[in-house]
Design a protein around this motif. Structure first.
Motif, mmCIF file in Angstrom:
data_model
loop_
_atom_site.group_PDB
_atom_site.id
_atom_site.type_symbol
_atom_site.label_atom_id
_atom_site.label_comp_id
_atom_site.label_asym_id
_atom_site.label_seq_id
_atom_site.Cartn_x
_atom_site.Cartn_y
_atom_site.Cartn_z
ATOM 1 N N TYR A 247 0.818 -1.217 0.000
ATOM 2 C CA TYR A 247 0.000 0.000 0.000
ATOM 3 C C TYR A 247 0.851 1.265 0.000
ATOM 4 O O TYR A 247 0.324 2.362 0.162
ATOM 5 N N THR A 248 2.150 1.099 -0.176
ATOM 6 C CA THR A 248 3.038 2.257 -0.216
ATOM 7 C C THR A 248 3.471 2.594 -1.639
ATOM 8 O O THR A 248 4.249 3.524 -1.844
ATOM 9 N N LYS A 249 2.973 1.853 -2.626
ATOM 10 C CA LYS A 249 3.357 2.080 -4.015
ATOM 11 C C LYS A 249 2.279 1.513 -4.930
ATOM 12 O O LYS A 249 1.282 0.942 -4.472
ATOM 13 N N ILE A 250 2.479 1.650 -6.224
ATOM 14 C CA ILE A 250 1.584 1.024 -7.188
ATOM 15 C C ILE A 250 1.829 -0.482 -7.143
ATOM 16 O O ILE A 250 2.948 -0.952 -7.370
ATOM 17 N N SER A 251 0.826 -1.230 -6.795
ATOM 18 C CA SER A 251 0.950 -2.682 -6.665
ATOM 19 C C SER A 251 -0.331 -3.325 -7.169
ATOM 20 O O SER A 251 -1.307 -2.635 -7.514
ATOM 21 N N ASP A 252 -0.372 -4.642 -7.166
ATOM 22 C CA ASP A 252 -1.596 -5.340 -7.563
ATOM 23 C C ASP A 252 -2.768 -4.909 -6.678
ATOM 24 O O ASP A 252 -3.888 -4.705 -7.158
ATOM 25 N N ALA A 253 -2.504 -4.767 -5.376
ATOM 26 C CA ALA A 253 -3.573 -4.425 -4.437
ATOM 27 C C ALA A 253 -4.109 -3.014 -4.669
ATOM 28 O O ALA A 253 -5.325 -2.799 -4.715
ATOM 29 N N THR A 254 -3.210 -2.034 -4.820
ATOM 30 C CA THR A 254 -3.667 -0.655 -4.989
ATOM 31 C C THR A 254 -4.318 -0.440 -6.351
ATOM 32 O O THR A 254 -5.293 0.306 -6.466
ATOM 33 N N LYS A 255 -3.796 -1.087 -7.380
ATOM 34 C CA LYS A 255 -4.437 -0.971 -8.699
ATOM 35 C C LYS A 255 -5.838 -1.547 -8.667
ATOM 36 O O LYS A 255 -6.762 -0.996 -9.273
ATOM 37 N N MET A 256 -6.007 -2.676 -7.977
ATOM 38 C CA MET A 256 -7.326 -3.292 -7.872
ATOM 39 C C MET A 256 -8.310 -2.374 -7.146
ATOM 40 O O MET A 256 -9.409 -2.101 -7.642
#
Length: 446
Positions: A247-256
């Protein structure tokens, strides 16, 4: 002077390139987080914009955003320095949804049907005032001190606890709220919602409508090595599928969470990088995939929406509870569950009592044992969408504790050996749960 200007130009160029490559792509996520947070906090819990900006969105980068609320049309808009505007809309019964420009705001939509609990019972098995109960075995001075210590002193902003509820032997024995919060305040549980999502599989299993040991019903996996992934593997976060949870960068979780229209899809699209049932990897995408699998168990979207409330929330009187949906109408089972602290405690109590509630068995007692059994590769940290203390993460807390856990330190802790449920809601990952829970448990051993 020329040399200085050249150095300055190079430094300026480096800064520009950094901002363009590292920061600019994040603006969508920042404004998306902010818009969603403002819409949910304002329309679900009636918080003011000022309160949300100072108490919910005051985290790094998110505090860059500026926000506006449209009261009449029930939506919020957020921008970062005038860039990357994002919008979230609120719909009664569905909560707030972050939307894109293609979303049809005037399109008709289904809403869950609610049946609110009405009985004459006191809290927690009803919604009337709790009965004052004094236990001879409790050191109430110790308990009060443990609860008081969970909160910041006036002027401090370190622990950031918003509420604490403690239930012992089915009785409310302690409760405290920070300024601005009360027993009726609805608070986002973030990933505690995962434990709720898992519960529906236990309910369906008791009804004989699902076999979690069978392969997951995913058409895209039928012709490759992913076809052997079971629902059980998904419930244990042990599918072997690729996923980055950050949650500190662009990741699979934040993009979703902040760009996907259908949040049940991102995990489906991931390749197998490990062996099912032998490659534990925490994944919000997996839980939203499970929400999609739940939707497939029903003939209509309305039945899917109703089931989440009729089979659990309204059954046990979690009348404040709300799980928000994505643009495709799926419950965001990974992250977007709201409830009062008392209602979060009811959920924990249901598991403490192994699925039994007011004379009815909501799920089999074996399900409570299932979610609290360590999964392969987790080192005793994780079960079936619940976290565990079996591996001793909290060294001074009983090992049989299992718990729901959410971003920024939300917790519903269940202690079978002590007949105890402890809920803490707040805004700090640095909160010392080991000391807090240790002291609450110690107060029961007078």
């Amino acid at each position: 002077m020329k040399k200085f200007l050249k150095i300055f130009a190079v430094v300026l160029l480096i800064v520009f390139v950094y901002l363009r490559i590292e920061i600019y792509p994040q603006l969508d996520l920042i404004s998306g987080f902010s818009a969603k947070s403002v819409a949910s906090g304002h329309f679900i819990d009636n918080r003011s914009l000022e309160t949300i900006q100072k108490g919910d969105n005051d985290i790094p980068k998110v505090d860059w955003a500026t926000n506006e609320i449209d009261e009449n049309r029930k939506f919020t808009t957020s921008k970062v320095y005038g860039l990357k505007a994002r919008k979230a809309i609120y719909r009664e019964g569905l909560g707030a949804t972050l939307i894109n420009d293609d979303f049809e705001v005037n399109k008709p939509y289904n809403v869950p049907k609610r049946i609110f609990l009405k009985n004459s019972l006191p809290y927690p098995f009803g919604n009337n005032n709790p009965i004052d109960t004094v236990f001879a075995t409790i050191d109430y001075a110790k308990l009060q001190k443990a609860v008081e210590n969970a909160f910041d002193k006036e002027g401090e902003k370190n622990k950031r606890t918003r509420s604490v509820v403690v239930i012992y032997k089915n009785k409310l024995i302690a409760e405290k709220y920070a300024s601005g919060f009360t027993a009726t305040s609805k608070i986002l549980g973030w990933s505690m919602t995962k434990s709720i999502t898992a519960t529906y599989f236990g309910i369906l299993q008791k009804q004989g409508k699902i076999d979690i040991m069978k392969p997951a019903p995913i058409a895209e996996w039928k012709n490759d090595e992913r076809k052997n992934i079971t629902i059980n593997d998904l419930l244990h976060m042990n599918s072997g599928l690729e996923w980055e949870e950050s949650y500190t960068k662009i990741s699979d979780a934040t993009k979703m969470l902040f760009t996907a229209e259908d949040m049940t899809q991102p995990q489906i699209d991931k390749p197998l990088v490990g062996k099912p049932n032998n490659s534990w990897n925490y994944s919000s995408g997996t839980t939203n995939l499970l929400s999609g699998i739940l939707r497939k168990q029903f003939k209509t979207h309305q039945e899917y929406l109703d089931f989440w409330y009729s089979s659990l929330f309204d059954k046990i009187g979690m009348n404040s509870a709300l799980v928000e949906v994505d643009m495709a109408g799926n419950f965001v089972g990974s992250s977007y569950g709201w409830a009062t602290t008392r209602d979060w405690a009811k959920f924990g109590l249901l598991y403490l009592n192994e699925g039994h509630w007011n004379g009815e068995q909501i799920f089999d007692s074996s399900w409570a044992k299932y979610v609290a059994t360590p999964t392969n590769g987790s080192n005793g940290k994780y079960g079936g969408q619940f976290w565990l203390n079996a591996g001793g993460k909290f060294p001074d807390v009983p090992r049989d504790m299992f718990y729901c856990s959410g971003f920024q330190g939300q917790m519903v802790a269940i202690f079978p050996s002590h007949d105890l449920v402890v809920v803490r809601m707040g805004l700090s990952e640095a909160f010392d749960f080991n000391a807090f829970l240790r002291d609450v448990v110690a107060s029961l051993e007078k």
